[in-house]
Write a protein that holds these residues in place. Structure first.
Motif, short mmCIF file in Angstrom:
data_model
loop_
_atom_site.label_atom_id
_atom_site.label_comp_id
_atom_site.label_asym_id
_atom_site.label_seq_id
_atom_site.Cartn_x
_atom_site.Cartn_y
_atom_site.Cartn_z
N GLU A 136 0.84 -1.20 0.00
CA GLU A 136 0.00 0.00 0.00
C GLU A 136 0.88 1.26 0.00
O GLU A 136 0.65 2.19 -0.78
N GLU A 154 2.60 1.73 -3.38
CA GLU A 154 1.71 2.30 -4.40
C GLU A 154 1.46 3.79 -4.15
O GLU A 154 1.39 4.57 -5.11
N SER A 204 1.27 -0.13 -8.64
CA SER A 204 1.49 -1.26 -7.75
C SER A 204 2.89 -1.84 -7.96
O SER A 204 3.54 -1.60 -8.99
N SER A 216 4.03 -10.29 -10.44
CA SER A 216 2.86 -10.32 -9.56
C SER A 216 2.38 -11.76 -9.44
O SER A 216 2.74 -12.63 -10.24
#
Length: 99
Positions: A81, A84, A90, A98
């Motif tokens: 978080e 980002e 992200s 990912s």
């Protein structure tokens, strides 16, 4: 150019409790990693620190030999978080990695 001719700069990292650590880096590497001329040395170092922490958090959760406990999962989620928020994308988008 010899090792003694390489310019370095020392930066201080300080905790909220006042503990501090010094980090000496070659200035040329910082310059090479700078994304634009307006970015300061501490911003470059901060970006790299955030990227490193996000990579390590990701590894602790997604590449560990054992299932991480709930506190590690929560810490990794918060790290992503904050990543980002800092970069506007992200970890997966930035790194192409990912799950």
């Amino acid at each position: 150019m010899t090792d003694s001719e390489v310019e370095t700069a020392t930066y201080t990292i300080e905790s909220p409790d006042g503990d501090a650590e010094e980090l000496t880096l070659p200035t040329g590497i910082i310059d090479l990693l700078r994304e634009d001329d307006a970015e300061t040395d501490p911003e470059v170092i901060g970006d790299l620190a955030m990227l490193s922490f996000a990579q390590q958090a990701h590894a602790l959760v997604h590449h560990a030999h054992e299932e991480p406990d709930e506190s590690v999962l929560a810490d990794e989620e918060k790290a992503m978080e904050l990543f980002e928020e800092r970069f506007g994308q992200s970890f997966g988008e930035m790194t192409g990695h990912s799950h």
